[in-house]
Design an enzyme around this catalytic site. Sequence first.
Site, PDB file in Angstrom:
ATOM      1  N   TYR A   1       5.280  -9.869   3.297  1.00  0.00           N
ATOM      2  CA  TYR A   1       5.080 -10.716   2.123  1.00  0.00           C
ATOM      3  C   TYR A   1       6.280 -11.625   1.899  1.00  0.00           C
ATOM      4  CZ  TYR A   1       3.223 -11.685  -2.612  1.00  0.00           C
ATOM      5  OH  TYR A   1       2.705 -12.272  -3.739  1.00  0.00           O
TER       6      TYR A   1
ATOM      7  N   ASN B   1       7.910  -1.425   3.283  1.00  0.00           N
ATOM      8  CA  ASN B   1       7.848  -2.874   3.474  1.00  0.00           C
ATOM      9  C   ASN B   1       8.420  -3.601   2.261  1.00  0.00           C
ATOM     10  OD1 ASN B   1       7.025  -3.560   6.010  1.00  0.00           O
ATOM     11  ND2 ASN B   1       5.045  -4.377   5.414  1.00  0.00           N
TER      12      ASN B   1
ATOM     13  N   ASP C   1      -0.600  -2.160  10.863  1.00  0.00           N
ATOM     14  CA  ASP C   1       0.657  -2.019  10.137  1.00  0.00           C
ATOM     15  C   ASP C   1       0.492  -1.203   8.861  1.00  0.00           C
ATOM     16  OD1 ASP C   1       2.007  -3.449  12.054  1.00  0.00           O
ATOM     17  OD2 ASP C   1       1.851  -5.366  11.000  1.00  0.00           O
TER      18      ASP C   1
END
Length: 310
Positions: free
Chosen positions: A190, A147, A73
């Site tokens: 996260y 992200n 990723d």
Amino acid sequence: MSDRPSPHRIGLVLHPTRDVRSVSEEVVRWARQEGAEVVVAAGDADRVADGVVEVAPDHLVEACSALVSLGGDGTMLGALRASAGTGVPVLGVNLGRVGVLVEVEPAELPGALQRILEGRFSVESRPALRVTGVDLDDGSPSAVAFNDVALSRCPGDGIASAALSIDGQGYGVYRCDAVIVATPMGSTAYSYAAGGPVVSPTLSAMVVAPASPWSGISRPVVLAPEDRLALELLPDSGVLALEVDGRVMAPLEPGMRVEVVEERDAGHVVRLDRALHDRRSRVKLSLLDLPLLPDELRELLPRELGRAED
């Protein structure tokens, strides 16, 4: 079905340390058969198969019609950041441990490349977060995250204490270990670990989630893509680290103000079979929730399957 022209120059984005030679050999072998070229950034040629074209790292994206990310990723995110705003699509090949973002496994790569050459694929756009307001360590005025952006507590320097404002209006205060701002694609990273919701990557939204909140706002907040978000460190805040897709980009001290806005259609992901990718991602995420190590998970397999893997 994609309406993009069939790519004839494919760029490789490599995991910084993982051995990618055998997978790159598949790409080069396919390219020779189809009359296509494989391009890598200068300095990476000794890590891949012979027969690739070297270009300056800053020119890799513009030299290609598509990128193939060889890694996990993190490598996929790096390829998306490199191609942000260019329209060049990225195909992810999973050489990592999880690979929620990537599309194919190494054994599926030849067929995937053929489909790209023939135009039998779709391209999904992905939003990014543009971070401004502070001087970054690399000297750039802003940074892009596909992200998440995190204002994270540094051990020994106190907790994060930050005031959230949206379009200039005060919303509340976070007192926590970290404040995470995530894209829908990054909601499974996260933010997910901090208790945030999983958001479909096809939506446009921003998720703000506190990690280990002490007081103040203690629940995730979902914002519209048009919202202009700002986080200002209060006088009682510790020194924080500004993380962009997991990379530490700058220290943050009390009084500093970080602004985050969404950029729509910043990245483009090659999608060959969305339903299959979604099923794989759900399985991978569910396995992460199990309190077991990989070798322990193998004990759950039928004996005949377990022996086949030995």
